[in-house]
Enzyme design. Structure first.
Site, PDB file in Angstrom:
ATOM      1  N   CYS A 276      30.314 -10.320 -32.687  1.00 22.84           N
ATOM      2  CA  CYS A 276      31.242 -11.195 -33.409  1.00 22.84           C
ATOM      3  C   CYS A 276      32.679 -11.144 -32.899  1.00 22.84           C
ATOM      4  O   CYS A 276      33.316 -12.180 -32.736  1.00 22.84           O
ATOM      5  CB  CYS A 276      31.176 -10.940 -34.907  1.00 22.84           C
ATOM      6  SG  CYS A 276      31.732  -9.309 -35.419  1.00 22.84           S
ATOM      7  N   HIS A 340      32.651  -8.394 -40.328  1.00 30.18           N
ATOM      8  CA  HIS A 340      32.319  -9.550 -39.502  1.00 30.18           C
ATOM      9  C   HIS A 340      33.632 -10.195 -39.099  1.00 30.18           C
ATOM     10  O   HIS A 340      34.596 -10.184 -39.855  1.00 30.18           O
ATOM     11  CB  HIS A 340      31.421 -10.524 -40.280  1.00 30.18           C
ATOM     12  CG  HIS A 340      31.040 -11.726 -39.472  1.00 30.18           C
ATOM     13  ND1 HIS A 340      30.661 -11.636 -38.163  1.00 30.18           N
ATOM     14  CD2 HIS A 340      31.012 -13.047 -39.791  1.00 30.18           C
ATOM     15  CE1 HIS A 340      30.402 -12.855 -37.712  1.00 30.18           C
ATOM     16  NE2 HIS A 340      30.612 -13.729 -38.668  1.00 30.18           N
ATOM     17  N   ASP A 363      33.658 -20.077 -37.149  1.00 29.99           N
ATOM     18  CA  ASP A 363      32.913 -18.868 -36.792  1.00 29.99           C
ATOM     19  C   ASP A 363      31.956 -19.194 -35.655  1.00 29.99           C
ATOM     20  O   ASP A 363      31.055 -20.010 -35.815  1.00 29.99           O
ATOM     21  CB  ASP A 363      32.135 -18.363 -38.018  1.00 29.99           C
ATOM     22  CG  ASP A 363      31.499 -17.001 -37.767  1.00 29.99           C
ATOM     23  OD1 ASP A 363      31.544 -16.517 -36.621  1.00 29.99           O
ATOM     24  OD2 ASP A 363      30.947 -16.413 -38.727  1.00 29.99           O
ATOM     25  N   ASN A 403      32.981 -13.546 -50.913  1.00 30.49           N
ATOM     26  CA  ASN A 403      33.065 -13.405 -52.372  1.00 30.49           C
ATOM     27  C   ASN A 403      31.729 -13.458 -53.096  1.00 30.49           C
ATOM     28  O   ASN A 403      31.705 -13.614 -54.309  1.00 30.49           O
ATOM     29  CB  ASN A 403      33.995 -14.487 -52.947  1.00 30.49           C
ATOM     30  CG  ASN A 403      34.664 -14.032 -54.238  1.00 30.49           C
ATOM     31  OD1 ASN A 403      34.617 -12.854 -54.593  1.00 30.49           O
ATOM     32  ND2 ASN A 403      35.262 -14.959 -54.950  1.00 30.49           N
ATOM     33  N   GLU A 460      40.155  -9.631 -56.831  1.00 28.14           N
ATOM     34  CA  GLU A 460      38.837  -9.344 -57.408  1.00 28.14           C
ATOM     35  C   GLU A 460      38.951  -9.026 -58.885  1.00 28.14           C
ATOM     36  O   GLU A 460      39.828  -8.259 -59.300  1.00 28.14           O
ATOM     37  CB  GLU A 460      38.179  -8.149 -56.699  1.00 28.14           C
ATOM     38  CG  GLU A 460      37.567  -8.501 -55.367  1.00 28.14           C
ATOM     39  CD  GLU A 460      36.342  -9.397 -55.463  1.00 28.14           C
ATOM     40  OE1 GLU A 460      35.974  -9.833 -56.565  1.00 28.14           O
ATOM     41  OE2 GLU A 460      35.750  -9.673 -54.410  1.00 28.14           O
ATOM     42  N   GLU A 465      39.465 -15.454 -59.819  1.00 21.74           N
ATOM     43  CA  GLU A 465      38.438 -15.135 -58.817  1.00 21.74           C
ATOM     44  C   GLU A 465      37.046 -15.465 -59.351  1.00 21.74           C
ATOM     45  O   GLU A 465      36.228 -16.072 -58.682  1.00 21.74           O
ATOM     46  CB  GLU A 465      38.542 -13.643 -58.444  1.00 21.74           C
ATOM     47  CG  GLU A 465      37.513 -13.174 -57.424  1.00 21.74           C
ATOM     48  CD  GLU A 465      36.253 -12.590 -58.053  1.00 21.74           C
ATOM     49  OE1 GLU A 465      35.204 -12.624 -57.397  1.00 21.74           O
ATOM     50  OE2 GLU A 465      36.330 -12.129 -59.211  1.00 21.74           O
TER      51      GLU A 465
END
Length: 705
Positions: A276, A340, A363, A403, A460, A465
């Protein structure tokens, strides 16, 4: 009179580069540069000399700029040299500035939405009232790039000082490793190297993106996320995660992107191997070279949601043995990567409702297909943060990455779905999102680390959230079903898997679980503890040690279970990057309460120090001394250092080292010759048969002679 004949066309590569922020490109800094690199929507200067004097009343001079072999309306500019030009940001023009006999100076304006790439120029001359023409083809490279300095460009960044980092900085850091031991791995982007722009053009052609779409950063970055992996279109890098790299370069050995792009351009074959952060490093190089602001982003504890449930699901048997597949998703199980790495790119999003411009995630690591190909993004960070999964592209996948909730399920014949929930953890995924802080490079530590978690999600556990995640859940039928299962089990025993602090390679460590019985009745607990070596993408390698047993916990009493793992247990079973997973599971006989937890950490290795025993003088040979202690009780064989810098002749040097005795010092002296004045950065890697993935960096000042 015959039409004018062109003697020479010249675009002042060095002078134009100054005003266009392209002065760092090597191609414009040669003795007699033959490559011009400018940015769209901004005037640049040129001169044309003819074989006879120019007659303003009678001679007509036309400049025909084209991109690609079949120019269309969008990929050509046909303009006559005129004095009375009023530039317009959406069209081509060529203003005649000065005439001196046979020499004309002019200024070209390009449209602000122009497709980027290597443009060709043809000069056509004729006389008024005559059909006879002379044609001259300019045979040098003329690159026109994105212009993030221009307020009308889609890539415009209001705080232009940040472009020093996100477009012009050619060295950076990528944060790798599990949450507790994550560290910045230096990476040399090298976007100004002579090989990079030609490699970018080759990539875009191979990806088959139509020339007229190459001015749209949304389409361009989506294609870049696809062509940097080799899964479709024979792209740049072959991904591999199994530790077998003998027929290529191991991902941990690369020091930067230039070698990879040079090899791709030269062989026109996919380059083995990437993971990655290698994909992300190459994406940054390509984007910055083309003028798209870009940064590398590391998500610590990253979810790979394979079935769009916005959850990461782990399944256990009735006796709490972990299952290595997902009984509800035959295509593949969800997984959790230690970390990642992907990229953010900066642009306005005219294709979306207002408010979704700015940073966008892309990505290039091939995980799931999007519209049938291994590409991902651009996904607006604002959309990810608010859980708005309906706006393109791949917001749902990225939302889960940072998340998702971790849900554990135990096989349960009495439950309607066949599984009952063990627990759900809202805090586990997306523990921290990191990038490099602008303007700072700390070769020895992490002073250059920037926490951008708040750009990806609300804090969080806050109402915002939860709302953002539930907003995403609302749009997905499958996610709704997962979140509807509430756990009504009796939970009167508390379990805690202790964090493991730093473990240096060659040292032992202990896994401990604390158990507390909060009830007034005795409890019998069946538990198992294990340590496993894992690849960073969560795939298990080898079981290092496991214990199982029963423990009695009296009313309101506390107990603990633990195992000691010695270096001789884990050293033979370590895989690249030395990541370990400790897992604990328990089930209470009397209440059937079940519990599971795991934790990742990394066995730590030393860093390479890079020292110079004398001042560095431009053009004068000197010696770089690279060293680090061998932490193992065994010899190292097949040793090799790699050292990269944009400020030395030869750019990347490789150096074999003799075998190193147990606990000895690994050292090498590399001859280097600095060829740039000012601060230059060095990035080093080391590999041997017994010990891999050792890194180091240094910043050094080079003086005039």
């Amino acid at each position: 009179m015959e039409p004018l004949q062109v003697d020479v066309v010249y675009f002042y590569p060095k002078e134009n580069a100054q005003t266009h922020n392209t002065v760092k490109f090597e191609a414009v800094n040669e003795e007699n540069p033959t490559t011009t690199i400018v940015r769209r929507g901004q005037p640049f200067n040129g001169v044309v000399r003819f074989t006879r004097d120019y007659d303003e009343t009678n001679d007509m001079v036309q400049l025909l700029f084209t991109l690609g072999d079949r120019p269309t309306m969008d990929t050509q500019g046909s303009i006559f040299l005129r004095r009375d030009v009023v530039p317009d940001k959406h069209s081509w023009s060529a203003k005649l500035i000065d005439v001196q006999g046979n020499t004309l100076s002019f200024e070209v304006n390009t449209p602000v939405g122009l497709p980027v790439g290597s443009w060709a120029l043809r000069v056509v001359t004729r006389q008024k009232n005559s059909t006879a023409r002379e044609v001259y083809d300019f045979d040098q490279d003329l690159y026109i790039l994105f212009n993030p300095w221009n307020p009308d460009d889609q890539t415009y960044m209001e705080d232009c000082t940040l472009l020093q980092e996100y477009v012009l900085n050619d060295v950076g850091k990528v944060w790798v490793g599990p949450i507790k031991t994550t560290r910045g791995k230096p990476w040399f982007y090298g976007q100004f190297d002579g090989v990079v722009l030609p490699a970018c053009m080759f990539m875009l052609d191979r990806a088959g993106i139509p020339f007229h779409q190459r001015g749209d950063p949304v389409k361009m970055t989506r294609v870049i996320s696809r062509i940097v992996n080799s899964n479709d279109d024979a792209g740049v890098l072959v991904g591999r995660w199994d530790g077998e790299y003998d027929d290529g370069t191991a991902p941990s050995e690369w020091t930067g992107s230039v070698e990879i792009l040079a090899q791709y351009l030269e062989t026109q074959q996919e380059v083995p191997y990437g993971q990655c952060w290698v994909f992300a490093g190459v994406v940054t190089t390509v984007c910055r070279a083309l003028g798209i602001p870009s940064r590398v982003v590391s998500n610590l504890v990253s979810a790979h949601d394979a079935n769009s449930s916005l959850t990461v699901d782990k399944y256990y048997t009735e006796t709490m043995e972990e299952m290595d597949y997902d009984p509800n998703n035959p295509q593949g199980a969800d997984s959790i990567w230690n970390y990642h790495v992907w990229n953010d790119v900066w642009m306005a999003r005219p294709d979306l409702p207002a408010g979704y411009g700015g940073w966008q995630a892309i990505d290039a690591t091939p995980q799931e297909t999007s519209a049938g190909m291994y590409q991902c993004g651009p996904a607006s960070l604002e959309a990810i943060k608010q859980g708005v999964i309906g706006v393109g592209y791949d917001v749902e996948f990225m939302l889960a990455s940072v998340n998702a909730d971790l849900m554990r399920w135990r096989k349960d014949p009495d439950a309607e779905s066949g599984y009952s929930m063990v627990d759900t953890n809202n805090f586990h995924i997306g523990r921290m999102v990191l990038t490099k802080k602008p303007y700072v490079f700390d070769p020895l530590g992490d002073e250059d680390r920037e926490d951008i978690t708040c750009q990806y999600k609300h804090r969080e556990g806050t109402a915002s959230e939860r709302l953002a995640l539930m907003n995403g859940v609302r749009y997905s039928e499958r996610a709704k079903r997962y979140y509807a299962v509430a756990n009504s089990l009796k939970t009167d025993i508390k379990f805690n898997l202790r964090d493991i602090d730093n473990v240096l390679i060659g040292k032992e460590f202990r896994i401990v679980v604390d158990i507390e019985n909060e009830s007034e009745e005795p409890r019998n607990v069946k538990a198992s503890l294990s340590a496993t070596s894992v690849f960073y993408n969560g795939v298990k390698a080898d079981l290092v040690k496991k214990v199982e047993g029963k423990i009695f916990v009296g009313p309101s009493k506390k107990e603990q279970i633990s195992i000691l793992v010695r270096s001789e247990d884990y050293l033979p079973k370590l895989v690249e990057y030395c990541n370990m997973k400790i897992s604990a599971m328990a089930i209470v006989d009397e209440t059937k309460q079940s519990w599971a937890d795991d934790d990742d950490f990394q066995i730590l290795k030393p860093n390479i120090t890079i020292k110079f025993n004398e001042d560095l003088i431009i053009g004068q040979p000197t010696t770089a001394v690279l060293s680090f202690p061998n932490p193992l009780e065994r010899a190292l064989s097949g040793c090799e250092f790699r050292l990269t810098s944009s400020g030395i002749a030869g750019r990347t040097l490789r150096f074999q080292v003799a075998d190193v005795p147990p606990r000895g010092v690994v050292t090498a002296q590399l001859p280097v010759q600095p060829n740039k004045i000012g601060k230059i950065n060095f990035v080093a890697t080391f590999k041997s048969v017994e010990l891999k993935d050792i890194n180091g960096a240094a910043s050094v000042e080079v003086f005039e002679g």
